[in-house]
Design a protein around this motif. Structure first.
Motif, PDB file in Angstrom:
ATOM      1  N   LEU A  60       0.849  -1.183   0.000  1.00  0.00           N
ATOM      2  CA  LEU A  60       0.000   0.000   0.000  1.00  0.00           C
ATOM      3  C   LEU A  60       0.886   1.234   0.000  1.00  0.00           C
ATOM      4  O   LEU A  60       1.906   1.288   0.703  1.00  0.00           O
ATOM      5  CB  LEU A  60      -0.915   0.017   1.224  1.00  0.00           C
ATOM      6  CG  LEU A  60      -1.902  -1.167   1.349  1.00  0.00           C
ATOM      7  CD1 LEU A  60      -2.700  -1.045   2.634  1.00  0.00           C
ATOM      8  CD2 LEU A  60      -2.825  -1.238   0.143  1.00  0.00           C
ATOM      9  N   ASP A  61       0.504   2.244  -0.786  1.00  0.00           N
ATOM     10  CA  ASP A  61       1.285   3.470  -0.811  1.00  0.00           C
ATOM     11  C   ASP A  61       0.868   4.378   0.348  1.00  0.00           C
ATOM     12  O   ASP A  61       0.082   3.992   1.223  1.00  0.00           O
ATOM     13  CB  ASP A  61       1.145   4.171  -2.161  1.00  0.00           C
ATOM     14  CG  ASP A  61      -0.286   4.610  -2.458  1.00  0.00           C
ATOM     15  OD1 ASP A  61      -1.121   4.650  -1.520  1.00  0.00           O
ATOM     16  OD2 ASP A  61      -0.579   4.922  -3.632  1.00  0.00           O
ATOM     17  N   VAL A  62       1.391   5.608   0.379  1.00  0.00           N
ATOM     18  CA  VAL A  62       1.130   6.519   1.504  1.00  0.00           C
ATOM     19  C   VAL A  62      -0.335   6.916   1.583  1.00  0.00           C
ATOM     20  O   VAL A  62      -0.816   7.364   2.634  1.00  0.00           O
ATOM     21  CB  VAL A  62       2.019   7.766   1.381  1.00  0.00           C
ATOM     22  CG1 VAL A  62       3.474   7.401   1.542  1.00  0.00           C
ATOM     23  CG2 VAL A  62       1.793   8.470   0.030  1.00  0.00           C
ATOM     24  N   ASN A  63      -1.058   6.747   0.477  1.00  0.00           N
ATOM     25  CA  ASN A  63      -2.486   7.063   0.465  1.00  0.00           C
ATOM     26  C   ASN A  63      -3.347   5.833   0.712  1.00  0.00           C
ATOM     27  O   ASN A  63      -4.568   5.898   0.570  1.00  0.00           O
ATOM     28  CB  ASN A  63      -2.865   7.711  -0.871  1.00  0.00           C
ATOM     29  CG  ASN A  63      -2.160   9.022  -1.098  1.00  0.00           C
ATOM     30  OD1 ASN A  63      -2.079   9.851  -0.188  1.00  0.00           O
ATOM     31  ND2 ASN A  63      -1.639   9.232  -2.306  1.00  0.00           N
ATOM     32  N   GLY A  64      -2.709   4.724   1.058  1.00  0.00           N
ATOM     33  CA  GLY A  64      -3.461   3.503   1.313  1.00  0.00           C
ATOM     34  C   GLY A  64      -3.926   2.809   0.056  1.00  0.00           C
ATOM     35  O   GLY A  64      -4.786   1.919   0.122  1.00  0.00           O
ATOM     36  N   LYS A  65      -3.363   3.174  -1.104  1.00  0.00           N
ATOM     37  CA  LYS A  65      -3.762   2.563  -2.377  1.00  0.00           C
ATOM     38  C   LYS A  65      -2.830   1.387  -2.704  1.00  0.00           C
ATOM     39  O   LYS A  65      -1.614   1.457  -2.488  1.00  0.00           O
ATOM     40  CB  LYS A  65      -3.697   3.592  -3.503  1.00  0.00           C
ATOM     41  CG  LYS A  65      -4.619   4.790  -3.317  1.00  0.00           C
ATOM     42  CD  LYS A  65      -6.088   4.363  -3.385  1.00  0.00           C
ATOM     43  CE  LYS A  65      -7.025   5.566  -3.287  1.00  0.00           C
ATOM     44  NZ  LYS A  65      -6.898   6.463  -4.419  1.00  0.00           N
ATOM     45  N   LEU A  66      -3.432   0.335  -3.242  1.00  0.00           N
ATOM     46  CA  LEU A  66      -2.680  -0.870  -3.579  1.00  0.00           C
ATOM     47  C   LEU A  66      -1.800  -0.619  -4.803  1.00  0.00           C
ATOM     48  O   LEU A  66      -2.218   0.028  -5.765  1.00  0.00           O
ATOM     49  CB  LEU A  66      -3.646  -2.026  -3.865  1.00  0.00           C
ATOM     50  CG  LEU A  66      -3.021  -3.374  -4.263  1.00  0.00           C
ATOM     51  CD1 LEU A  66      -2.264  -3.975  -3.092  1.00  0.00           C
ATOM     52  CD2 LEU A  66      -4.112  -4.333  -4.750  1.00  0.00           C
ATOM     53  N   TYR A  67      -0.582  -1.137  -4.765  1.00  0.00           N
ATOM     54  CA  TYR A  67       0.280  -1.108  -5.941  1.00  0.00           C
ATOM     55  C   TYR A  67       1.107  -2.394  -5.965  1.00  0.00           C
ATOM     56  O   TYR A  67       1.239  -3.105  -4.958  1.00  0.00           O
ATOM     57  CB  TYR A  67       1.201   0.121  -5.939  1.00  0.00           C
ATOM     58  CG  TYR A  67       2.324   0.076  -4.924  1.00  0.00           C
ATOM     59  CD1 TYR A  67       3.575  -0.454  -5.256  1.00  0.00           C
ATOM     60  CD2 TYR A  67       2.140   0.553  -3.626  1.00  0.00           C
ATOM     61  CE1 TYR A  67       4.613  -0.489  -4.327  1.00  0.00           C
ATOM     62  CE2 TYR A  67       3.165   0.519  -2.690  1.00  0.00           C
ATOM     63  CZ  TYR A  67       4.399  -0.013  -3.057  1.00  0.00           C
ATOM     64  OH  TYR A  67       5.413  -0.063  -2.149  1.00  0.00           O
TER      65      TYR A  67
END
Length: 747
Positions: A599-606
C-alpha cells in the motif's frame, strides 16, 4: 575385490602376463537382456489397464558365489598375503552371465506362477500385471523396488512413454560439467563411467549419439588404468555439445512414432552442377566452387553432396522461420531426395531442428533478413546475433593487446563481453557487412582488419537504392538498402567487432566524417528512408485481448498478465518474455520472488516488479516497475493475481510462466506469446502488434489522459526525453490537448 580393481587389467604388472578376462569367452555365459528396444515394443503392445513394477536384487554380484575350482583366479597379493574373493567381481567378463543364469531361472519361475510379461537387465526386473490379474509386489518374495523404473528409466504404460528420471538427469549434467572443469584429469574408470552414462542417456536422447565415439576412444586408450590424463580436445568439444543439447530436449518421450511431418522439404545434389533445395515454398540453389569435384573416384561423392543438401535445407528452414512454426506433434520431419525413382525418404528428428533454432539461430530468424544470405564459412559459425562479435573470426592474427598470461587474457575477454551492451543489434550489422563482402568478393584478410576503402564502399552500398532507369547501376551486384542511421549503426558494429577481436578501431574521426559526407548526399539522392513505425496497442485492443483469452487456461493467463503489465508498466517485451524455454536465467529475467504488492502513503494498492536486468540498467542495478489498480477489465494487478492462482509456481520460477500438460513450469516465450496475441487481434480486425507495441501504446495512453510527461518518463524508465520518439499514436493525444481550443474565443 570390487569394481575399482578393473579385473580385466590385473596381471601382476607384467604386460606379458595375460589378464583374467583374456581366458574368458563371454559367449560361453549367455543370458537374456531386456533391452530398451524390447521394453519399448512390449509397452506399445500392452492393452489399457496394465500396471507395472520394477524390482532390484541388492548386491547381486556379491551374493553370487564363485565355484571353488575357479577361486584361485580371483586372488590379490597384498602385503605378503593372498586375498581370495569368493563372489563374482565387477569387470569379470563372465560375471553378467553367471548371475544371469540365476536371474533367467527366476524369470522362468515367475512366468510359471502367472507373473508377467517380464523383462530383465542383469539384476533389474520389469514385471507387468495384465488386466484381470491380481498379484502384488509382495508376491515377489525377497524382491523389492520402486514403481516404474527399469534400466534407469521411468516407463509410462497409460501414455506409452519413457522418461529420464530427474535425479539421474541432473547427475548426468553434473558429471558432464565435471569433465569440463579446466585442467581436470581422469583415470580409465572415470572414462568408462562417462562412456557408460552417455550410452545409457543416448537410449532416450538419440541426438547425442554422434558425440559418443570420442568418449569410447578415450576410454579405450588407457594403457595404465590408474593413470590420470587430460581429456583430448575432441572429447571436450563433444561434451560441450552434449551439455548444450540435453537441457533443450524433453525428458519424457512417446514410444509410439508418429508419421513424419511433411513440410515440403525436397533436396537434390548434382555432381556436375551443385545443390538445390525447396522447403515450404522457399527455394535456393548453390553451384560448386571452382576446383571442387564431386562424383565417383573423387574424395567427395554423391552421398556427401546429398548430406550437404540436407544441411542447406535445414538452414533455409531456419532462415525463413519455418522451423518456429512447426506444430507441436512434429517430432520427425520428412526429407525427400530425387536421385532415385521413386524418391527415397529420410527422416530427421524435429528435436534436432528445433535445437538449432533454440540454441544457435533463433535471433537470425528475428532479424530483418533480405533475400540474400552470407556464404557459409568456418570463420562464421551459426550462432545467435549477439554472439557474432565474439565467435566470428578473421584469418589474420591481431597484434597482442595484453601480456601473454591466461588470467589477463581472460579479463580482457570478460571486458569485451560486458562492453557489448547492444550486441544483438551489432550482430545484425556484422552480418550485413559480411554479406557485402561476399557479394563483392572481399578477401577474408581484408575484412578484419578492414580498410577505409572497404568500409566506405560498404556504407555506400548499404544506403544505395538504385532506380530501374539508372544505367550505371543496372549490372551492379544485389542491393539491400537501409537508412543512413542504420548504416551508422552498422559501422559501429564493425568497430565493436574489431575491438572485441583485439584490433584497433578501423576508422579515424576524419574518415568517419568523410563517409558521413557521402552518405548525406546519397540519402538526398535516394530519398530519406525510414522503417515503418510499429503500431501501438490501444486500450480498446487491450480489452479485446482479454476478452479473447481464456483466463482459466495456464498459457492464456500468463499471456494476459504479461500483456497487461507491459502496457501499464511501459515494459519492454524482452523484460516479460524469453527467446526460448532454455534461455531463462534467474539472474537476468524476472522471477516470482521479484514481484510484490503493498500500500502506498495514500493507502492505495500497488505492485512492484524488480527487474534483475534491463536495457538501460547499469551492471548490477535493479530497475523497478510500478503498477497501480486500473479498471477491473484491464487491471494489471488483477491479471497478476489471476496468474498466481491459475499457475502456482515457486519463488525461483519465472514470474510470467505457465504449466504444460505434464505440470512442468515453463517461461513465456516471446514468439509464442505474440502468436497468441496476434491471433486475437487479427480475428478482431486490429491487425498485427509487435512486442514494443504495448510499451508504445501505454505511453501514448498516459499522455492522452493528461499524465505529466515526466511521470511517463519515470514509469518507462527512460533516462531522457527520448521516449517521445516512441509515441506513435499522436491521434490519441491530439484531441485531448488541442481540440475545441477555438471555443474560448467564440468560434
Amino acid at each position: 575385490m570390487g569394481s575399482g580393481l578393473g579385473i580385466s587389467r590385473i596381471h601382476g604388472g607384467d604386460p606379458a602376463t595375460p589378464s583374467v578376462n583374456a581366458g574368458i569367452n563371454s559367449d560361453d555365459f549367455p543370458t537374456d537382456w531386456g533391452t530398451f528396444q524390447e521394453v519399448s515394443e512390449l509397452i506399445l503392445s500392452l492393452p489399457p489397464g496394465c500396471v507395472a513394477a520394477t524390482f532390484d536384487i541388492s548386491t547381486a554380484y556379491r551374493i553370487t558365489p564363485v565355484h571353488p575350482s575357479q577361486q584361485h583366479m580371483f586372488c590379490v597379493s597384498w602385503q605378503d598375503k593372498v586375498h581370495v574373493d569368493f563372489a563374482v567381481a565387477f569387470g569379470c567378463a563372465s560375471s553378467a552371465g553367471v548371475f544371469g543364469s540365476v536371474a533367467d531361472m527366476l524369470v522362468a519361475i515367475y512366468k510359471v506362477h502367472g507373473f508377467g510379461p517380464i523383462k530383465k537387465w542383469v539384476d533389474d526386473f520389469f514385471a507387468v500385471r495384465l488386466p484381470g490379474h491380481s498379484w502384488t509386489e509382495e508376491d515377489f518374495i525377497e524382491l523389492t523396488g520402486r514403481l516404474g523404473r527399469y534400466i534407469g528409466f521411468d516407463w509410462g504404460l497409460d501414455g506409452k512413454t519413457v522418461a529420464f528420471p530427474t535425479d539421474k538427469f541432473e547427475a548426468t549434467l553434473s558429471l558432464l560439467a565435471g569433465w569440463l572443469v579446466p585442467r581436470a584429469r581422469f583415470c580409465a574408470a572415470d572414462a568408462a563411467r562417462l562412456h557408460g552414462k552417455l550410452v545409457h542417456a543416448a537410449s532416450i536422447f538419440p541426438l547425442i549419439r554422434p558425440f559418443l565415439p570420442s568418449a569410447a576412444r578415450f576410454a579405450n586408450s588407457f594403457r595404465v588404468p590408474r593413470a590420470h590424463r587430460y581429456p583430448p580436445s575432441a572429447l571436450l568439444s563433444d561434451l560441450r555439445w552434449v551439455l548444450d543439447i540435453l537441457p533443450a530436449l524433453p525428458r519424457t518421450v512417446s514410444l509410439a512414432e508418429r508419421e513424419p511431418y511433411d513440410m515440403g522439404w525436397w533436396g537434390d545434389a548434382s555432381t556436375s552442377f551443385g545443390i538445390g533445395v525447396v522447403v515450404g515454398g522457399y527455394w535456393a540453389v548453390w553451384q560448386w566452387a571452382d576446383g571442387v569435384k564431386v562424383g565417383p573416384h573423387q574424395s567427395l561423392d554423391i552421398g556427401w553432396a546429398e548430406a550437404v543438401a540436407v544441411e542447406l535445407g535445414l538452414l533455409v528452414a531456419i532462415e525463413s522461420g519455418l522451423i518456429h512454426s512447426l506444430p507441436s506433434h512434429a517430432r520427425r520431419l520428412r526429407v525427400r531426395s530425387d536421385n532415385e525413382d521413386p524418391p527415397p525418404l529420410c527422416v530427421m528428428p524435429a528435436q534436432a531442428v528445433r535445437l538449432v533454432w533454440n540454441t544457435k539461430s533463433q535471433s537470425v530468424v528475428q532479424e530483418q533478413l533480405g533475400s540474400i544470405a552470407p556464404l557459409p564459412s568456418p570463420l562464421r559459425p551459426p550462432c545467435r546475433a549477439e554472439e557474432r562479435l565474439i565467435l566470428w573470426k578473421g584469418v589474420t592474427v591481431p597484434p597482442p593487446s595484453t601480456i601473454q598470461h591466461p588470467a589477463i587474457e581472460h579479463l580482457r575477454h570478460i571486458g569485451a563481453l560486458e562492453s557489448l551492451r547492444d550486441a544483438r543489434a551489432y550482430g545484425s550489422g556484422l552480418r550485413k557487412f559480411h554479406l557485402f563482402c561476399d557479394i563483392f568478393s572481399i578477401a577474408e584478410a581484408d575484412r578484419l582488419p578492414a580498410s577505409f576503402e572497404v568500409l566506405n564502399s560498404f556504407a555506400l552500398w548499404a544506403l544505395a537504392d538504385p532506380q530501374p532507369g539508372d544505367i550505371a547501376l543496372a549490372t551492379a551486384p544485389a542491393f539491400e538498402p537501409v537508412g543512413r542511421d542504420a548504416v551508422r549503426k552498422y559501422l559501429s558494429a564493425i568497430r565493436a567487432w574489431h575491438l572485441a577481436q583485439g584490433w584497433p578501431a578501423p576508422l579515424s574521426a576524419d574518415q568517419l566524417s568523410s563517409i558521413d559526407f557521402h552518405l548525406r548526399g546519397l540519402e538526398r539522392h535516394v530519398g530519406a528512408r525510414r522503417v515503418p513505425p510499429r503500431p501501438p496497442v490501444t486500450i480498446h485492443m487491450l480489452a479485446a485481448l482479454r476478452a479473447g483469452l481464456d483466463l482459466n487456461n495456464p498459457f492464456d493467463a500468463c499471456v494476459w498478465a504479461a500483456a497487461a503489465c507491459a502496457f501499464w508498466g511501459l515494459m519492454r517485451f524482452g523484460e516479460i518474455t524469453v527467446r526460448s524455454r532454455a534461455a531463462f536465467d534467474g539472474s537476468k529475467h524476472i522471477k516470482r520472488a521479484d514481484a510484490m504488492t503493498a500500500l502506498d502513503v495514500n493507502g492505495k494498492l500497488y505492485a512492484r516488479l524488480d527487474l534483475p536486468a534491463a536495457k538501460t540498467a547499469r551492471q548490477g542495478e535493479i530497475q523497478s516497475v510500478y503498477l497501480v489498480v486500473q479498471g477491473p477489465t484491464v487491471c494489471p494487478i488483477a491479471a497478476l493475481r489471476n496468474l498466481t492462482a491459475v499457475v502456482p509456481a515457486g519463488p525461483a520460477d519465472p514470474l510470467f510462466s505457465w504449466r504444460d500438460r505434464n505440470g512442468a513450469v515453463r517461461p513465456l516465450v516471446r514468439d509464442a506469446a505474440l502468436q497468441r496475441i496476434n491471433s486475437i487481434f487479427r480475428s478482431d480486425g486490429w491487425g498485427t502488434a509487435f512486442g514494443h507495441s504495448f510499451r508504445i501504446g501505454g505511453a501514448a495512453f498516459f499522455l492522452a489522459q493528461g499524465a505529466d510527461p515526466e511521470i511517463v518518463r519515470l514509469q518507462g524508465r527512460w533516462r531522457s526525453m527520448a521516449y517521445q520518439v516512441y509515441i506513435r499514436a499522436f491521434e490519441q493525444v491530439a484531441s485531448h490537448h488541442l481540440a475545441d481550443l477555438s471555443a474560448s474565443h467564440g468560434y
